[in-house]
Motif scaffolding. Structure first.
Motif, PDB file in Angstrom:
ATOM      1  N   LEU A   1      13.875  14.751 -17.869  1.00 35.38           N
ATOM      2  CA  LEU A   1      13.091  15.258 -16.734  1.00 35.38           C
ATOM      3  C   LEU A   1      11.602  15.014 -17.091  1.00 35.38           C
ATOM      4  N   ILE A   2      10.603  14.375 -16.123  1.00 31.61           N
ATOM      5  CA  ILE A   2       9.285  14.219 -16.347  1.00 31.61           C
ATOM      6  C   ILE A   2       8.211  14.656 -15.243  1.00 31.61           C
ATOM      7  N   ALA A   3       7.158  15.374 -15.905  1.00 32.03           N
ATOM      8  CA  ALA A   3       6.071  15.757 -14.900  1.00 32.03           C
ATOM      9  C   ALA A   3       4.933  15.080 -14.997  1.00 32.03           C
ATOM     10  N   PHE A   4       4.057  14.606 -14.073  1.00 28.71           N
ATOM     11  CA  PHE A   4       3.082  13.925 -13.863  1.00 28.71           C
ATOM     12  C   PHE A   4       1.753  14.736 -13.595  1.00 28.71           C
ATOM     13  N   HIS A   5       0.688  14.423 -14.143  1.00 28.21           N
ATOM     14  CA  HIS A   5      -0.707  14.969 -13.968  1.00 28.21           C
ATOM     15  C   HIS A   5      -1.367  13.928 -12.937  1.00 28.21           C
ATOM     16  N   LEU A   6      -2.008  14.515 -12.134  1.00 30.08           N
ATOM     17  CA  LEU A   6      -2.931  13.772 -11.292  1.00 30.08           C
ATOM     18  C   LEU A   6      -4.347  14.315 -10.748  1.00 30.08           C
ATOM     19  N   ASP A   7      -5.400  13.602 -11.127  1.00 22.31           N
ATOM     20  CA  ASP A   7      -6.661  13.909 -11.022  1.00 22.31           C
ATOM     21  C   ASP A   7      -7.218  13.710  -9.723  1.00 22.31           C
ATOM     22  N   LEU A   8      -7.248  14.671  -8.587  1.00 24.88           N
ATOM     23  CA  LEU A   8      -7.812  14.591  -7.331  1.00 24.88           C
ATOM     24  C   LEU A   8      -9.132  14.567  -7.101  1.00 24.88           C
ATOM     25  N   THR A   9      -9.933  14.738  -8.620  1.00 25.77           N
ATOM     26  CA  THR A   9     -11.431  14.198  -8.079  1.00 25.77           C
ATOM     27  C   THR A   9     -11.743  12.997  -8.335  1.00 25.77           C
ATOM     28  N   LYS A  10     -10.898  12.085  -8.577  1.00 22.90           N
ATOM     29  CA  LYS A  10     -10.904  10.509  -8.642  1.00 22.90           C
ATOM     30  C   LYS A  10     -10.630  10.051  -7.197  1.00 22.90           C
ATOM     31  N   ALA A  11     -11.162   8.962  -7.048  1.00 24.72           N
ATOM     32  CA  ALA A  11     -10.705   8.153  -5.670  1.00 24.72           C
ATOM     33  C   ALA A  11      -9.026   7.728  -5.691  1.00 24.72           C
ATOM     34  N   ILE A  12      -8.717   7.700  -4.526  1.00 19.43           N
ATOM     35  CA  ILE A  12      -7.288   6.700  -4.593  1.00 19.43           C
ATOM     36  C   ILE A  12      -7.637   5.588  -4.966  1.00 19.43           C
ATOM     37  N   PRO A  13      -6.553   5.034  -5.831  1.00 20.49           N
ATOM     38  CA  PRO A  13      -6.701   3.647  -6.134  1.00 20.49           C
ATOM     39  C   PRO A  13      -6.681   2.604  -4.997  1.00 20.49           C
ATOM     40  N   GLU A  14      -7.774   1.658  -4.961  1.00 18.78           N
ATOM     41  CA  GLU A  14      -8.091   1.018  -3.849  1.00 18.78           C
ATOM     42  C   GLU A  14      -6.636   0.079  -3.322  1.00 18.78           C
ATOM     43  N   ARG A  15      -6.161  -0.355  -4.131  1.00 23.79           N
ATOM     44  CA  ARG A  15      -4.856  -1.181  -3.748  1.00 23.79           C
ATOM     45  C   ARG A  15      -3.945  -0.307  -3.190  1.00 23.79           C
ATOM     46  N   GLU A  16      -3.593   0.845  -3.399  1.00 28.35           N
ATOM     47  CA  GLU A  16      -2.764   1.899  -2.783  1.00 28.35           C
ATOM     48  C   GLU A  16      -3.177   2.288  -1.561  1.00 28.35           C
ATOM     49  N   ALA A  17      -4.540   2.747  -1.444  1.00 28.56           N
ATOM     50  CA  ALA A  17      -4.999   3.137  -0.213  1.00 28.56           C
ATOM     51  C   ALA A  17      -4.869   2.083   0.742  1.00 28.56           C
ATOM     52  N   ARG A  18      -5.112   0.789   0.279  1.00 20.15           N
ATOM     53  CA  ARG A  18      -5.156  -0.270   1.528  1.00 20.15           C
ATOM     54  C   ARG A  18      -3.516  -0.480   2.093  1.00 20.15           C
ATOM     55  N   LEU A  19      -2.854  -0.544   1.035  1.00 21.04           N
ATOM     56  CA  LEU A  19      -1.353  -0.519   1.178  1.00 21.04           C
ATOM     57  C   LEU A  19      -0.931   0.522   2.190  1.00 21.04           C
ATOM     58  N   ALA A  20      -1.346   1.744   2.048  1.00 19.25           N
ATOM     59  CA  ALA A  20      -0.722   2.767   2.699  1.00 19.25           C
ATOM     60  C   ALA A  20      -1.367   2.757   4.155  1.00 19.25           C
ATOM     61  N   GLU A  21      -2.577   2.417   4.234  1.00 22.58           N
ATOM     62  CA  GLU A  21      -3.360   1.923   5.522  1.00 22.58           C
ATOM     63  C   GLU A  21      -2.633   1.152   6.413  1.00 22.58           C
ATOM     64  N   MET A  22      -2.287   0.123   5.727  1.00 19.95           N
ATOM     65  CA  MET A  22      -1.604  -1.222   6.449  1.00 19.95           C
ATOM     66  C   MET A  22      -0.108  -0.618   6.963  1.00 19.95           C
ATOM     67  N   ALA A  23       0.384   0.020   6.251  1.00 22.16           N
ATOM     68  CA  ALA A  23       1.877   0.627   6.317  1.00 22.16           C
ATOM     69  C   ALA A  23       1.742   1.607   7.737  1.00 22.16           C
ATOM     70  N   LYS A  24       0.894   2.459   7.551  1.00 25.30           N
ATOM     71  CA  LYS A  24       0.732   3.340   8.532  1.00 25.30           C
ATOM     72  C   LYS A  24       0.181   2.931   9.878  1.00 25.30           C
ATOM     73  N   ALA A  25      -0.412   1.816  10.057  1.00 29.42           N
ATOM     74  CA  ALA A  25      -0.887   1.326  11.107  1.00 29.42           C
ATOM     75  C   ALA A  25       0.254   0.494  11.834  1.00 29.42           C
ATOM     76  N   ARG A  26       0.948  -0.222  10.831  1.00 35.05           N
ATOM     77  CA  ARG A  26       2.228  -0.993  11.062  1.00 35.05           C
ATOM     78  C   ARG A  26       3.082  -0.028  11.928  1.00 35.05           C
ATOM     79  N   MET A  27       3.622   1.085  11.202  1.00 30.38           N
ATOM     80  CA  MET A  27       4.645   2.036  11.657  1.00 30.38           C
ATOM     81  C   MET A  27       4.315   2.698  13.080  1.00 30.38           C
ATOM     82  N   GLU A  28       2.735   3.160  13.341  1.00 28.86           N
ATOM     83  CA  GLU A  28       2.265   3.720  14.409  1.00 28.86           C
ATOM     84  C   GLU A  28       2.526   2.795  15.494  1.00 28.86           C
ATOM     85  N   LYS A  29       2.394   1.468  15.204  1.00 28.73           N
ATOM     86  CA  LYS A  29       2.510   0.430  16.353  1.00 28.73           C
ATOM     87  C   LYS A  29       4.040   0.429  16.749  1.00 28.73           C
ATOM     88  N   ARG A  30       4.863   0.830  15.906  1.00 26.45           N
ATOM     89  CA  ARG A  30       6.193   0.492  16.430  1.00 26.45           C
ATOM     90  C   ARG A  30       6.639   1.932  16.987  1.00 26.45           C
TER      91      ARG A  30
END
Length: 271
Positions: free
Chosen positions: A50-79
């Protein structure tokens, strides 16, 4: 024989074998290194890592992931999907929805054993002090035209890491540490106005099987990331994940997660 593990796979499970220099997170093992040698000498062999990941929340969310999430959220809210947080006024109902997603979303995972409702609710009640409403995300589907009910679709449960209280209490004599730990937890939970904890853990995240492949995977990491930053959490552990579950590991890595702990489950033949 297989272990070590508690009665529930979301309780403490596995034996730490990499990352001894890291800080322990709640409900995660942190044994001495020599335990591994004891198991090997006894004839035990690897069942699964089993593996555990560390994530630094002082950094910005990667631009690509933030954009994909925003698009997915908008698409789902429309539905007609809705995105909301845990509501402590209807906590039992919300926990039941989380339990349903957990059972359906995890049922095909290696080693998964479903919890009874009593077992799940007991664990949820034990952890609710660490649950900031804004850090628990619940996604529900379009309302049924007849009943008006919304089906549970996905969830992400991020909690404060109360082990900060334990680390703080270690400055006191051993006989006082338990009392000081509880006092510090009470102060952080009920008195401290903000910046309650600097560490968190993404404890659970899952999607109902019939809703997979619709962009929700990214949302289940981006939304808790954003929530953690809102509550001034500086770093988070994302754990635990099966070593070969690439469907989960890939989006975590894309979010900037790095492997910093590994745990082992052992098998041993009974003669």
């Amino acid at each position: 024989m297989r272990g070590p593990m508690s009665c529930d796979t979301q309780d403490e499970i596995g034996m730490l074998y990499e990352g001894f220099d890291t800080r322990r997170s709640f409900i995660m093992p942190h044994n001495p290194p020599y335990y591994m040698q004891l198991c090997e000498k006894y004839g035990m062999f690897k069942a699964k890592d089993l593996i555990a990941f560390h994530l630094d929340l002082t950094k910005a969310i990667p631009e690509r992931e933030a954009r994909l999430a925003e698009m997915a959220k908008a698409r789902m809210e429309k539905r007609g999907f809705i995105f909301r947080n845990l509501d402590k006024h209807v906590m039992v109902e919300d926990f039941r929805k989380i339990m349903k997603i957990y059972h359906e979303g995890f049922k095909d995972n290696w080693g998964f054993v479903p919890s009874s409702e009593k077992q799940f609710m007991t664990a949820a009640n034990n952890l609710k002090l660490l649950a900031e409403e804004g850090m628990v995300i619940i996604i529900e589907g379009p309302a049924d035209p007849v009943t008006g009910e919304r089906p549970p679709v996905a969830m992400a449960v991020a909690l404060y890491d109360w082990m900060e209280c334990t680390h703080w209490a270690r400055k006191f004599p051993y006989a006082l540490q338990m009392v000081m730990q509880l006092l510090n937890l009470a102060w952080r939970t009920w008195i401290k106005p903000k910046n309650k904890f600097s560490r968190g853990r993404l404890f659970l995240a899952g999607v109902m099987p019939e809703y997979r492949g619709q962009g929700m995977d990214a949302l289940l990491y981006v939304l808790p990331f954003e929530a953690g930053k809102k509550y001034n959490v500086k770093e988070a552990e994302m754990s635990w994940e099966l070593e070969d579950n690439q469907a989960i590991i890939s989006p975590i890595v894309k979010m900037g997660g790095t492997v910093y702990k590994k745990m082992r489950l052992w098998d041993c033949a009974i003669k």
